[in-house]
Design an enzyme around this catalytic site. Structure first.
Site, PDB file in Angstrom:
ATOM      1  N   GLU A  75      -7.014   0.147   7.227  1.00  0.00           N
ATOM      2  CA  GLU A  75      -7.048  -0.636   5.989  1.00  0.00           C
ATOM      3  C   GLU A  75      -8.216  -1.792   6.092  1.00  0.00           C
ATOM      4  O   GLU A  75      -8.255  -2.229   7.146  1.00  0.00           O
ATOM      5  CB  GLU A  75      -5.782  -1.363   5.800  1.00  0.00           C
ATOM      6  CG  GLU A  75      -4.496  -0.432   5.719  1.00  0.00           C
ATOM      7  CD  GLU A  75      -3.249  -1.396   5.674  1.00  0.00           C
ATOM      8  OE1 GLU A  75      -3.353  -2.666   5.523  1.00  0.00           O
ATOM      9  OE2 GLU A  75      -2.196  -0.772   5.724  1.00  0.00           O
ATOM     10  N   MET A  83       0.658  -1.174   0.101  1.00  0.00           N
ATOM     11  CA  MET A  83      -0.047   0.006   0.139  1.00  0.00           C
ATOM     12  C   MET A  83       0.956   1.116  -0.009  1.00  0.00           C
ATOM     13  O   MET A  83       1.733   1.670   0.950  1.00  0.00           O
ATOM     14  CB  MET A  83      -0.968  -0.067   1.158  1.00  0.00           C
ATOM     15  CG  MET A  83      -2.002  -0.961   1.127  1.00  0.00           C
ATOM     16  SD  MET A  83      -3.268  -1.022   2.535  1.00  0.00           S
ATOM     17  CE  MET A  83      -4.325   0.254   1.921  1.00  0.00           C
ATOM     18  N   HIS A 125       4.880  -1.198  11.115  1.00  0.00           N
ATOM     19  CA  HIS A 125       5.481   0.076  10.583  1.00  0.00           C
ATOM     20  C   HIS A 125       6.380   0.685  11.892  1.00  0.00           C
ATOM     21  O   HIS A 125       5.968   1.854  12.123  1.00  0.00           O
ATOM     22  CB  HIS A 125       4.231   0.996  10.550  1.00  0.00           C
ATOM     23  CG  HIS A 125       3.115   0.623   9.470  1.00  0.00           C
ATOM     24  ND1 HIS A 125       1.819   0.991   9.399  1.00  0.00           N
ATOM     25  CD2 HIS A 125       3.235  -0.423   8.481  1.00  0.00           C
ATOM     26  CE1 HIS A 125       1.378   0.444   8.265  1.00  0.00           C
ATOM     27  NE2 HIS A 125       2.132  -0.692   7.767  1.00  0.00           N
ATOM     28  N   ASN A 171       0.468   4.237   5.628  1.00  0.00           N
ATOM     29  CA  ASN A 171       1.542   3.500   5.564  1.00  0.00           C
ATOM     30  C   ASN A 171       2.741   4.135   5.177  1.00  0.00           C
ATOM     31  O   ASN A 171       2.643   4.892   4.240  1.00  0.00           O
ATOM     32  CB  ASN A 171       1.016   2.542   4.506  1.00  0.00           C
ATOM     33  CG  ASN A 171      -0.151   1.669   4.574  1.00  0.00           C
ATOM     34  OD1 ASN A 171      -1.075   2.204   4.481  1.00  0.00           O
ATOM     35  ND2 ASN A 171      -0.037   0.455   4.656  1.00  0.00           N
TER      36      ASN A 171
END
Length: 542
Positions: free
Chosen positions: A398, A161, A483, A521
């Site tokens: 998401e 993404m 992340h 992201n």
């Protein structure tokens, strides 16, 4: 080593092997001798070498730096802790499937550690042979950080993404960076280099493999939330061919968490392909940097352990580099710099080293839908849309796949939230390791922010949260991140272009520069920031 935060998670993907309890699964321990070798011996860095530039890590930041330096005429050595991932295993494929993880799946583990660990409350993790696999689930106190291991870093294991943050949010992400330059020059450059594209909305509306995302859109919109299509680095023409049965299935065969064999444009197919074409860059897989210190004659002495696929050191090399770029990902870079400062190898690093680390506010949850809202037995593993409540509730979610191969009537989400909590890396001398100061309780703001979306959807739809996916009677996965960001923050641990304070010729150029959150992201922002910084460094330092 990971350039995303990740590696990404991407570091960072949440697609899981639920099929492993729903049907017979054979765990394959076999990998071809060619794959185990990973790379020809002649291609790796030599003991005693003196190189102009050493780049530690092959993820997003490191790949940008190596490419632009090579294009400027500089010879570059890249070292990567993981494998090359360029040779098929005994099954004819480089990467194993999500639903049948084998030794290729995890970095030096003997049991999988899937982000979705249970199904109907039943644990689904499996025993695997210890191997230098592609996904590292690195455990710290209170959190597990998922990172890619291999040439390409987090790009190997994320869902692709490729999101550019909204302009109005940028000031909170990188306050010392000129937003006009980023949005006019460096974000477009990064998106072009990464091969970013968008799903065909008309195809999305009709294809079976995105029924789950259409259900997510419908329910979000009925509760008054915007559903937004999200750019990605998958080859969308290839996915259409997968759906039509004219190409080998990849995203439609459950591939993502442990690599994607065909359709995804990882760094191997973009920046690293360009790097190899320059002829000026050598990449050494299965090489782990353990020390960097000033060399007596100038430059830096770098100690590197070459490892085998069991994780054992086979030889230790000493290399001299005129300049060193730290691009081992947020965790890898932060851990190494924290150790080097504390142990006296680089004592002049400033007190900001190790600080400002965050998890991008990641939390996961699932919802149980009614039988009239099936999400589909065939689900593409590449997410293509999300629910945006950032301005009002501090959350972007998401709409994620749950590719079990059967109908689950479940909706699954990875949320990114505006969590303000930040961790710190510290040196634990007694244990000879770097620790991360993080508490699971610090995820509560993320849960509260995600609930601004999902409580409302559940109330509107008359649905409930799934409690069987992350344990027994557990709604939220609040112990992970895909992340990782921060730990060597721009304009604090470094100057405003990633030059480390205290040492000329040492640079940070990965997700460690970004203080904990990107609102989306992160890998496009990591790439764009690296493009900005390396352009300045080449112009002024070389």
């Amino acid at each position: 080593m990971r350039g995303n935060g990740s590696g990404g998670v991407s570091r960072r993907r949440f697609i899981v092997g639920t099929g492993s309890i729903l049907g017979a699964v054979t765990l394959s321990a076999r990998v071809s001798a060619a794959q185990a070798a990973a790379t020809p011996a002649a291609a790796v860095i030599d003991n005693g070498a003196h190189v102009p530039v050493l780049v530690i890590g092959t993820g997003y930041g490191g790949s940008v730096a190596a490419l632009r330096l090579a294009q400027a005429g500089v010879n570059v050595q890249m070292v990567e802790m993981g494998m090359a991932w360029d040779t098929p295993g005994s099954d004819g494929k480089i990467f194993c499937n999500t639903t049948s993880p084998d030794n290729r799946s995890y970095w030096l583990r003997t049991k999988t550690k899937q982000p979705l660990s249970n199904f109907f409350g039943i644990p689904i993790d499996k025993s695997i042979p210890r191997y230098t696999g592609i996904l590292d689930a690195e455990d710290f106190s209170g959190i597990t950080v998922y990172q890619g291991r291999g040439v390409g870093g987090g790009s190997l294991v994320n869902g692709g993404m490729a999101v550019t943050p909204k302009r109005e949010n940028f000031g909170a992400i990188l306050p010392s960076v000129n937003a006009d330059e980023m949005y006019n020059t460096y974000y477009p450059r990064a998106n072009a280099g990464l091969g970013v594209g968008m799903i065909d909305p008309a195809w999305f509306d009709t294809t079976d493999c995105y029924q789950y995302a259409r259900v997510g859109r419908k329910q979000a919109q009925r509760s008054g939330f915007p559903f937004v299509f999200v750019p990605d680095v998958y080859d969308w023409d290839y996915m259409k061919q997968e759906a039509a049965g004219t190409a080998t299935k990849s995203a439609l065969a459950g591939e993502i968490l442990y690599g994607n064999n065909y359709g995804k444009k990882s760094l191997q197919k973009t920046y690293i392909a360009q790097i190899k074409a320059t002829g000026k860059v050598t990449i050494s897989p299965l090489h782990k940097v353990t020390s960097v210190s000033p060399a007596s004659g100038g430059g830096y002495t770098v100690l590197i352990d070459q490892i085998n696929t069991n994780g054992d050191t086979t030889v230790t090399k000493t290399v001299t580099a005129d300049k060193v770029f730290f691009a081992a990902g947020s965790v890898g870079t932060s851990k190494l710099l924290t150790k080097l400062k504390a142990t006296g190898a680089l004592p002049n690093l400033n007190s900001e080293i190790g600080k400002g680390w965050g998890d991008n506010g990641n939390v996961m949850c699932g919802r149980a839908n009614h039988i009239w809202d099936p999400t589909g037995s065939l689900q593409a593993t590449i997410p293509c849309g999300g629910i945006d409540n950032w301005a009002a509730g501090g959350a972007f979610a998401e709409v994620a796949p749950l590719p079990t191969g059967i109908e689950t009537f479940a909706s699954f989400y990875l949320s990114i939230t505006k969590n303000p909590n930040r961790g710190t890396f510290t040196w634990n001398a007694g244990a000879n390791r770097v620790d991360l100061d993080w508490q699971t309780a610090w995820k509560q703001p993320s849960i509260d922010m995600a609930k601004t979306i999902f409580d409302k959807i559940n109330a509107k739809e008359g649905t409930i949260y799934r409690t069987d996916l992350f344990g027994v009677y557990k709604i939220w996965n609040d112990t992970l991140t895909y992340h990782p960001l921060g730990g060597a923050v721009l304009n604090k641990a470094t100057d405003n272009y990633g030059r480390l304070h205290g040492y000329s010729g040492l640079y940070v150029i990965d997700g460690a520069l970004i203080p904990g959150n990107t609102s989306v992201n992160p890998f496009v922002t990591i790439t764009a920031l690296a493009e900005r910084n390396i352009e300045k460094i080449i112009a002024t330092d070389l």
